[in-house]
Motif scaffolding. Structure first.
Motif, PDB file in Angstrom:
ATOM      1  N   TYR A  71       0.847  -1.204   0.000  1.00 13.16           N
ATOM      2  CA  TYR A  71       0.000   0.000   0.000  1.00 13.16           C
ATOM      3  C   TYR A  71       0.873   1.240   0.000  1.00 13.16           C
ATOM      4  O   TYR A  71       1.996   1.224   0.484  1.00 13.16           O
ATOM      5  CB  TYR A  71      -0.978  -0.023   1.169  1.00 13.16           C
ATOM      6  N   CYS A  74       2.531   2.868   3.089  1.00 11.46           N
ATOM      7  CA  CYS A  74       3.502   2.037   3.811  1.00 11.46           C
ATOM      8  C   CYS A  74       4.739   2.886   4.119  1.00 11.46           C
ATOM      9  O   CYS A  74       5.340   3.464   3.216  1.00 11.46           O
ATOM     10  CB  CYS A  74       3.893   0.837   2.959  1.00 11.46           C
ATOM     11  N   VAL A  77       8.539  -0.552   4.227  1.00  9.92           N
ATOM     12  CA  VAL A  77       8.770  -1.837   3.566  1.00  9.92           C
ATOM     13  C   VAL A  77       8.422  -1.796   2.073  1.00  9.92           C
ATOM     14  O   VAL A  77       9.240  -2.150   1.222  1.00  9.92           O
ATOM     15  CB  VAL A  77       7.985  -2.973   4.260  1.00  9.92           C
ATOM     16  N   CYS A  78       7.218  -1.341   1.749  1.00  7.83           N
ATOM     17  CA  CYS A  78       6.809  -1.349   0.339  1.00  7.83           C
ATOM     18  C   CYS A  78       7.716  -0.484  -0.537  1.00  7.83           C
ATOM     19  O   CYS A  78       8.162  -0.948  -1.591  1.00  7.83           O
ATOM     20  CB  CYS A  78       5.363  -0.901   0.183  1.00  7.83           C
ATOM     21  N   HIS A 167       0.879  -6.584   6.031  1.00  6.60           N
ATOM     22  CA  HIS A 167       0.676  -7.367   4.812  1.00  6.60           C
ATOM     23  C   HIS A 167       1.862  -8.277   4.547  1.00  6.60           C
ATOM     24  O   HIS A 167       2.980  -8.006   4.997  1.00  6.60           O
ATOM     25  CB  HIS A 167       0.434  -6.443   3.606  1.00  6.60           C
TER      26      HIS A 167
HETATM   27 NI    NI Z   1       4.248  -2.237   3.015  1.00  8.99          NI
END
Ligand code: NI
Length: 213
Positions: A71, A74, A77-78, A167
């Motif tokens: 998403y 985020c 991480v993303c 996620h």
């Molecule tokens: Ni993420």
């Protein structure tokens, strides 16, 4: 008795699966079975892209797809994972432009309430011109995530709209017929300065992405 035999059998299956997942050294004359061959990953989905157009699994027919769920809000991480994936793809593009042209990177939002097409568009463009961003209704996103064995849930934040989404952190390489091929290697985000991940991603792409035979 039957149960324990089943458990041993599934342990062996898992061990074999893990062994093949870690065998990531590229081989130019690769004839090995893809690590995810036969896995129940992928399938039909219907979503909306960053321009608001309907985008389904059929739009990936004939292409290799890098599929990542996340998403745009985020915090770390993303964005780090997507940067690694796109740098890995760029490295592959340098060594084999024809094969890399067959690869379509796809980011699927697990936060459709905030990830509208315009929000997605700004986000995916920050990773270059090739990344496609997909969103949809809650039901469409849930169905796509289920197909790809991706899970997610909302984690409350200090404000109602400042929530996080937990996620799964997985990048799939899918084949031209929608079949799962391999996981692309993503390290812990704390190693984002490391060049190892993009290089390993490029090597995995080089191992499996082939022009149509
Ligand atoms: Ni993420």
């Amino acid at each position: 008795m039957a149960d324990s035999i089943m458990n041993i059998a599934s342990s062996i299956t898992l061990a074999l699966a893990l062994a093949s997942l870690s065998a990531c050294s590229p081989s130019p004359s690769n004839t090995a079975e893809p690590p995810l061959a036969g896995a129940s990953i992928g399938g039909p989905f219907s979503l909306v892209d960053q321009d608001g157009a309907v985008f389904t699994d059929r739009d990936l027919n004939g292409k290799y797809a890098i599929v990542y769920f996340g998403y745009t809000y985020c915090p770390d991480v993303c964005p780090v994972d997507l940067q690694k994936l796109m740098r890995g793809l760029a490295a592959f593009e340098k060594s084999d432009p024809a094969a890399a042209a067959l690869v379509q990177p796809v980011f699927i939002s697990v936060d459709p309430a905030r990830d509208t097409p315009p929000v997605l568009k700004t986000f995916v463009r920050s990773f270059g011109p090739r990344l496609i961003g997909l969103t949809g209704t809650d039901e469409q996103v849930a169905a796509a995530a289920k197909a790809y064995a991706a899970s997610y849930h909302k984690v409350a934040g200090s404000q109602p709209d400042a929530y996080l989404m937990a996620h799964t952190q997985i990048a799939y390489l899918m084949g031209p017929n929608g079949e799962p091929i391999a996981l692309l290697p993503l390290d812990d985000p704390s190693t984002s300065q490391d060049e190892a991940s993009p290089a390993a991603i490029a090597a995995t792409l080089a191992q499996w992405v082939r022009p149509a035979r």
